[in-house]
Design a protein around this motif. Structure first.
Motif, PDB file in Angstrom:
ATOM      1  N   SER A  17      81.957  11.519  41.189  1.00 33.62           N
ATOM      2  CA  SER A  17      80.907  12.488  41.513  1.00 33.62           C
ATOM      3  C   SER A  17      81.451  13.840  41.930  1.00 33.62           C
ATOM      4  CB  SER A  17      80.033  11.939  42.645  1.00 33.62           C
ATOM      5  OG  SER A  17      80.732  11.950  43.880  1.00 33.62           O
ATOM      6  N   ASP A  73      67.994   5.720  46.088  1.00 34.34           N
ATOM      7  CA  ASP A  73      68.833   6.772  45.507  1.00 34.34           C
ATOM      8  C   ASP A  73      69.285   6.398  44.097  1.00 34.34           C
ATOM      9  OD1 ASP A  73      68.618   8.371  47.742  1.00 34.34           O
ATOM     10  OD2 ASP A  73      70.467   7.642  48.661  1.00 34.34           O
ATOM     11  N   GLU A 133      66.522   7.035  41.689  1.00 39.88           N
ATOM     12  CA  GLU A 133      66.262   8.440  41.418  1.00 39.88           C
ATOM     13  C   GLU A 133      67.078   8.961  40.241  1.00 39.88           C
ATOM     14  OE1 GLU A 133      64.206  10.848  42.798  1.00 39.88           O
ATOM     15  OE2 GLU A 133      63.202   9.098  43.673  1.00 39.88           O
ATOM     16  N   LEU A 134      68.106   8.231  39.854  1.00 37.01           N
ATOM     17  CA  LEU A 134      68.978   8.661  38.764  1.00 37.01           C
ATOM     18  C   LEU A 134      68.360   8.327  37.417  1.00 37.01           C
ATOM     19  CD1 LEU A 134      72.383   7.390  40.192  1.00 37.01           C
ATOM     20  CD2 LEU A 134      71.523   9.730  40.230  1.00 37.01           C
ATOM     21  N   SER A 135      68.576   9.186  36.460  1.00 37.64           N
ATOM     22  CA  SER A 135      68.117   8.924  35.103  1.00 37.64           C
ATOM     23  C   SER A 135      68.961   7.805  34.485  1.00 37.64           C
ATOM     24  CB  SER A 135      68.236  10.184  34.236  1.00 37.64           C
ATOM     25  OG  SER A 135      67.538  11.258  34.809  1.00 37.64           O
ATOM     26  N   GLU A 182      73.343  15.449  37.053  1.00 38.92           N
ATOM     27  CA  GLU A 182      72.533  15.157  38.240  1.00 38.92           C
ATOM     28  C   GLU A 182      73.454  14.970  39.441  1.00 38.92           C
ATOM     29  OE1 GLU A 182      69.689  12.023  37.597  1.00 38.92           O
ATOM     30  OE2 GLU A 182      69.059  12.813  35.649  1.00 38.92           O
ATOM     31  N   ASP A 195      73.761  16.455  42.307  1.00 38.80           N
ATOM     32  CA  ASP A 195      73.151  16.430  43.635  1.00 38.80           C
ATOM     33  C   ASP A 195      72.599  15.046  43.956  1.00 38.80           C
ATOM     34  OD1 ASP A 195      73.768  19.060  44.010  1.00 38.80           O
ATOM     35  OD2 ASP A 195      71.769  19.825  43.538  1.00 38.80           O
ATOM     36  N   LYS A 196      71.955  14.415  42.992  1.00 39.16           N
ATOM     37  CA  LYS A 196      71.398  13.081  43.220  1.00 39.16           C
ATOM     38  C   LYS A 196      72.500  12.044  43.395  1.00 39.16           C
ATOM     39  CE  LYS A 196      67.008  13.809  40.796  1.00 39.16           C
ATOM     40  NZ  LYS A 196      66.125  13.355  39.678  1.00 39.16           N
ATOM     41  N   ASP A 216      73.775  12.366  46.826  1.00 43.34           N
ATOM     42  CA  ASP A 216      72.856  11.709  47.766  1.00 43.34           C
ATOM     43  C   ASP A 216      73.176  10.214  47.851  1.00 43.34           C
ATOM     44  OD1 ASP A 216      71.528  14.065  48.333  1.00 43.34           O
ATOM     45  OD2 ASP A 216      69.875  13.687  46.940  1.00 43.34           O
ATOM     46  N   LEU A 217      73.446   9.622  46.700  1.00 46.02           N
ATOM     47  CA  LEU A 217      73.820   8.208  46.654  1.00 46.02           C
ATOM     48  C   LEU A 217      75.121   7.979  47.424  1.00 46.02           C
ATOM     49  CD1 LEU A 217      73.663   5.284  45.559  1.00 46.02           C
ATOM     50  CD2 LEU A 217      74.795   6.121  43.480  1.00 46.02           C
TER      51      LEU A 217
END
Length: 297
Positions: free
Chosen positions: A161, A241, A244-246, A257, A259-260, A263-264
């Motif tokens: 990430s 979380d 929320e990911l595609s 993604e 930022d997402k 967050d995870l």
């Protein structure tokens, strides 16, 4: 053939998911045999793999090798060509490649069989061992569970990430880069970690006695809330979380993604505090594996 290639891929993906559950118990015979290193040292070092194939090096039990196990199969079955036909040609036209592929599979079989057989021998002693001191059965479970959880937090999520590299994503560092099942493996790892905490059998889903019950037994709390609930709620946050990911490849998600994904990573990192510090302390277990430098991230 193309048909058997697909069959092998299905078996490979199921094997990888099954490995995720076994990886939480790498102590005793598994640790002595280098189970994690031989089965899943990632990311694959393609240069090292190419050299090993050319030199016909089939020794897979030394440290520092990233040319073996499931990551090597990931490349062979998905990354040796632009199409299935090209991949099939790569696997069947070069004797050194096909021989190396078979050697990798054979080593996976050997380390799996040896681990299982040695566990059968020590199983009664492991069950009858009591106490929480370092080296005890309970201590080994707590330590291995936390260590593999941190491995997921750092290696599977944090490094790809960019959370640990000043925000620069590393899509080539994801697990199972070529097959693209990285996100499935992260989900499986988090699910397995929670099931161990709750004492739920991965095979039949039946409730058992887990660390959750032990925390409740000793009335463990964090800031006035039952620690078991704090940990359960954090697993729920991690699942949210993830949802929320595609449904993209994780190598794409860490870029598109980011930022997402971060967050995870933050949610996963928070759970380390609850499990490795609070839970271990409340259950009188010392953490004996080498601390990861990213614990405070």
């Amino acid at each position: 053939s193309l048909e058997t290639l697909q069959t092998l891929r299905q078996a490979f993906e199921q094997c990888y998911l099954d490995y995720i559950y076994a990886a939480f118990f790498v102590f005793g015979p598994a640790e002595q045999l280098g189970f994690r290193e031989r089965v899943n040292s990632f990311p694959l070092n393609l240069g090292q793999l190419t050299t090993s194939i050319e030199n016909e090096n089939y020794e897979f039990n030394t440290s520092g090798q990233f040319d073996q196990g499931l990551p090597a199969l990931d490349y062979f079955l998905y990354g040796t060509g632009e199409s299935d036909a090209e991949i099939l040609e790569a696997l069947t036209s070069d004797q050194k490649v096909s021989t190396y592929l078979l050697a990798v599979v054979e080593d996976l079989r050997i380390v799996g069989d040896q681990t299982l057989e040695e566990w059968k021998e020590i199983k009664p002693d492991f069950i009858n061992d009591v106490g929480t001191s370092a080296g005890s059965s309970f201590s080994n479970i707590i330590n291995s569970w936390n260590e593999e959880y941190e491995y997921t937090k750092r290696e599977r999520i944090g490094i790809p990430s960019g959370a640990l590299t000043l925000g620069f994503a590393n899509p080539d560092k994801v697990e199972s880069f070529y097959s693209g099942i990285s996100l499935d493996l992260i989900r499986a790892s988090m699910q397995a970690a929670e099931q161990i905490f709750k004492g739920i059998s991965a095979k039949n889903g039946e409730d058992g006695e887990g660390m959750e019950d032990l925390l409740n037994y000793v009335n463990a709390e964090r800031e006035g809330q039952p620690l078991s609930e704090v940990i359960t709620n954090q697993y729920d946050q991690i699942e949210n979380d993830l949802n929320e990911l595609s449904e993209l490849r994780f190598s794409d998600l860490v870029q598109e993604e980011q930022d997402k994904v971060n967050d995870l990573y933050i949610s996963a990192s928070q759970q380390v505090l609850y499990q490795k510090t609070d839970l271990a302390s409340m259950l009188c277990v010392a953490i004996t594996y080498v601390d990861n430098p990213s614990d405070s991230d």
